[in-house]
Design a protein around this motif. Structure first.
Motif, PDB file in Angstrom:
ATOM      1  N   THR A  75     -56.064  59.167  44.400  1.00  0.00           N
ATOM      2  CA  THR A  75     -56.997  58.046  44.819  1.00  0.00           C
ATOM      3  C   THR A  75     -56.178  56.915  44.799  1.00  0.00           C
ATOM      4  OG1 THR A  75     -58.950  59.281  43.694  1.00  0.00           O
ATOM      5  CG2 THR A  75     -59.244  56.946  44.066  1.00  0.00           C
ATOM      6  N   ALA A  76     -55.179  56.901  43.663  1.00  0.00           N
ATOM      7  CA  ALA A  76     -54.699  55.436  43.608  1.00  0.00           C
ATOM      8  C   ALA A  76     -53.580  55.173  44.875  1.00  0.00           C
ATOM      9  CB  ALA A  76     -53.764  55.465  42.348  1.00  0.00           C
ATOM     10  N   LEU A  77     -52.874  56.254  45.241  1.00  0.00           N
ATOM     11  CA  LEU A  77     -52.455  56.480  46.417  1.00  0.00           C
ATOM     12  C   LEU A  77     -52.925  56.038  47.847  1.00  0.00           C
ATOM     13  CD1 LEU A  77     -49.867  59.284  45.963  1.00  0.00           C
ATOM     14  CD2 LEU A  77     -49.362  56.854  46.087  1.00  0.00           C
ATOM     15  N   ALA A  78     -54.242  56.821  47.908  1.00  0.00           N
ATOM     16  CA  ALA A  78     -54.926  56.400  49.130  1.00  0.00           C
ATOM     17  C   ALA A  78     -55.377  54.815  49.100  1.00  0.00           C
ATOM     18  CB  ALA A  78     -56.570  57.341  48.977  1.00  0.00           C
ATOM     19  N   ALA A  79     -56.000  54.403  47.948  1.00  0.00           N
ATOM     20  CA  ALA A  79     -56.039  52.896  47.932  1.00  0.00           C
ATOM     21  C   ALA A  79     -54.921  51.797  48.146  1.00  0.00           C
ATOM     22  CB  ALA A  79     -56.720  52.365  46.437  1.00  0.00           C
ATOM     23  N   ARG A  80     -53.680  52.399  47.826  1.00  0.00           N
ATOM     24  CA  ARG A  80     -52.424  51.547  48.085  1.00  0.00           C
ATOM     25  C   ARG A  80     -52.361  51.430  49.441  1.00  0.00           C
ATOM     26  NH1 ARG A  80     -48.408  49.658  44.804  1.00  0.00           N
ATOM     27  NH2 ARG A  80     -46.634  49.459  45.480  1.00  0.00           N
ATOM     28  N   TYR A  81     -52.472  52.677  50.252  1.00  0.00           N
ATOM     29  CA  TYR A  81     -52.273  52.625  51.663  1.00  0.00           C
ATOM     30  C   TYR A  81     -53.327  51.975  52.611  1.00  0.00           C
ATOM     31  CZ  TYR A  81     -47.803  54.910  51.384  1.00  0.00           C
ATOM     32  OH  TYR A  81     -46.323  55.345  51.085  1.00  0.00           O
ATOM     33  N   THR A  82     -54.618  51.781  52.173  1.00  0.00           N
ATOM     34  CA  THR A  82     -55.746  51.309  52.896  1.00  0.00           C
ATOM     35  C   THR A  82     -55.600  50.031  53.280  1.00  0.00           C
ATOM     36  OG1 THR A  82     -57.217  53.075  51.984  1.00  0.00           O
ATOM     37  CG2 THR A  82     -57.987  50.901  52.887  1.00  0.00           C
ATOM     38  N   ARG A  83     -55.771  49.563  54.476  1.00  0.00           N
ATOM     39  CA  ARG A  83     -55.265  48.163  55.002  1.00  0.00           C
ATOM     40  C   ARG A  83     -56.667  47.567  55.610  1.00  0.00           C
ATOM     41  NH1 ARG A  83     -51.769  48.695  52.147  1.00  0.00           N
ATOM     42  NH2 ARG A  83     -49.653  48.401  52.450  1.00  0.00           N
ATOM     43  N   SER A  84     -57.425  48.313  56.272  1.00  0.00           N
ATOM     44  CA  SER A  84     -58.493  47.841  56.644  1.00  0.00           C
ATOM     45  C   SER A  84     -59.667  48.999  56.983  1.00  0.00           C
ATOM     46  CB  SER A  84     -58.041  47.294  58.272  1.00  0.00           C
ATOM     47  OG  SER A  84     -57.684  48.531  59.243  1.00  0.00           O
ATOM     48  N   ALA A  85     -60.734  48.598  57.804  1.00  0.00           N
ATOM     49  CA  ALA A  85     -61.809  49.602  57.852  1.00  0.00           C
ATOM     50  C   ALA A  85     -61.374  50.500  59.044  1.00  0.00           C
ATOM     51  CB  ALA A  85     -63.248  48.980  58.202  1.00  0.00           C
ATOM     52  N   GLN A  86     -60.589  50.322  59.635  1.00  0.00           N
ATOM     53  CA  GLN A  86     -59.946  51.304  60.828  1.00  0.00           C
ATOM     54  C   GLN A  86     -58.796  51.961  60.194  1.00  0.00           C
ATOM     55  OE1 GLN A  86     -60.261  47.908  61.687  1.00  0.00           O
ATOM     56  NE2 GLN A  86     -62.329  48.409  62.293  1.00  0.00           N
TER      57      GLN A  86
END
Length: 467
Positions: A147-158
């Motif tokens: 979950t922490a890694l996914a949040a770190r790489y999320t940049r936008s709704a796309q």
């Protein structure tokens, strides 16, 4: 000339003293010898007498003078023999791990500092609060870390990621082996920009996947016409490209090239396997965007390693993918990776508390200071013999020998003097970059670097004179 009490010239007594001092050193070692003034005081002789004794040893090749640093002993190592027909990579790994060698081959960045104490502190706290955390490991990694890694790489709704898009493995090699097995790249090819990490290249080689190499330009750009032609004419299904920082080249891909590469990948329906291992080591993180921000997220795979940001205490690698979930999940289940649950959750807490971001900021600063010093020293000692640039990040400098010198024999000649470099051909499966080498700062005192570069310069001169 002044004589000693037994009638021997004083410089001969100093010479014998220094010879015995050098002979007591470990074979293959490189050590600073006493300064002229210190030795003159110690032996009660004049500085000119000591200087004459040193000049004899220098003429015999036993010592090496380094400007502003003094004299260094050159102790032969009887158990190091050049193996021109042997395994170059095996030689590099063997001698690069020897404490008796001066290693200028480009050390790992995370060796500069570690989060070990903070990591262990959080582990102890977690174990007291949640004793059951040390239970059975999950096949794709602990949910909190994913979950922490996914949040770190999320940049936008796309361009967003969720925990189910993240897969963890023991290390980069096992992660890529599992990923390649899931992708089933039979009868196809992988396009890779070079120079490239030998660790990554040999994963493809071991998987019996055809690798097509595309050399980077001096500024980090690509031959876009050749890139387009390869995608059109060759069975390329996957391209492994750096997210922004190409190591060991030390360059950032120009923005125009990134845009063109993204368009070509989309046009030919080629998957991007984005190498994000060294992106956090850019000296100016905002200097360039990520390639993944420009490509179709449905044909995107991103991999990196926690070792780059946390240190050797967390060597685990991770992959992000929004596709292939069924196949990837099945192959990760079959591999049955057993990663320590407690350590994964401790790493997740480090991410969430901002400790890793602070650590990376300090690491980049130290790396930039060290590489700037290395760059200046290389200009001083090797500026007329090598072509090189100050890298945009990382822990090494990529250099080309101006004269037509093969760095493989140079590597073996330097081994005999207790010095390790990384020959350029290691960073290509097709044998390219034979005039190149990768250099980094040694772990020892500042004088070790000056000594090592002086030895390298002397050997280059000898090889150029002999050719």
């Amino acid at each position: 000339m002044k004589t000693s009490d037994n009638g021997e010239f004083a410089y001969r007594a100093v010479y014998r003293y220094l010879v015995e001092l050098i002979e007591q050193m470990a074979p293959g070692s490189y050590s600073r010898l006493p300064s002229l003034r210190d030795l003159a005081q110690r032996l009660d002789v004049s500085i000119s007498t000591v200087q004459y004794a040193y000049s004899l040893l220098e003429h015999e090749g036993r010592v090496q003078p380094v400007p502003k640093s003094g004299y260094f002993a050159k102790v032969p190592n009887s158990d190091i023999q050049p193996r021109s027909g042997g395994d170059l990579l095996q030689d590099l790994q063997q001698h690069g791990n020897s404490p008796r060698m001066l290693v200028l081959s480009g050390s790992q960045a995370q060796a500069l500092q570690s989060l070990e104490s903070a990591l262990l502190g959080i582990e102890r706290q977690l174990l007291r609060q949640y004793p059951r955390l040390a239970g059975a490991p999950q096949p794709c990694g602990e949910l909190e870390l994913r979950t922490a890694l996914a949040a770190r790489y999320t940049r936008s709704a796309q361009l967003y990621w969720s925990a189910e898009d993240v897969y963890l493995a023991l290390d980069v090699r096992s992660l890529l082996e599992t990923t390649l097995a899931a992708l089933e790249l039979h009868n196809s090819a992988v396009l890779v920009t070079t120079p490239c990490s030998w660790r990554l290249l040999r994963v493809f080689q071991a998987a019996r996947i055809r690798v097509i190499e595309l050399p980077l330009g001096p500024e980090g750009g690509l031959d876009l016409e050749r890139f387009a032609r390869l995608l059109r004419d060759e069975p390329v299904r996957l391209a492994m490209l750096a997210s922004r920082l190409s190591v060991p080249h030390g360059s950032l891909m120009p923005e125009a090239d990134r845009q063109a590469v993204a368009r070509l990948l989309d046009q030919h329906g080629v998957w991007l396997l984005e190498n994000d291992l060294d992106a956090e080591l850019c000296y100016r993180p905002a200097a360039a965007g990520y390639l993944r921000e420009l490509v179709d997220p449905q044909r995107l795979l991103v991999f990196s390693s926690l070792e780059r940001s946390v240190g050797a205490e967390a060597p685990y690698a991770y992959l992000l993918s929004r596709q292939w979930q069924g196949s990837l999940h099945r192959h990760f289940l079959l591999r049955g990776f057993r990663l320590p649950p407690l350590r994964q959750q401790a790493v997740a807490r480090l991410f969430n508390k901002g400790r890793i971001d602070l650590h990376l900021e300090q690491l980049r600063q130290r790396l930039h200071e060290r590489l700037s010093h290395l760059y200046r020293q290389m200009q001083l000692h090797l500026g007329s013999q090598l072509d090189f640039r100050m890298p945009a990040g990382g822990a090494c400098i990529w250099a080309r020998v101006r004269a037509p010198v093969d760095t493989r024999p140079l590597f073996h000649r330097l081994l005999q003097q207790g010095l390790v470099i990384a020959p350029g051909e290691l960073f290509s499966l097709s044998g390219d970059f034979r005039q190149h080498l990768r250099l980094g700062c040694p772990a020892g005192p500042q004088g070790d670097l000056q000594y090592g570069l002086s030895v390298l310069s002397d050997e280059l001169q000898r090889m150029q004179s002999a050719s």
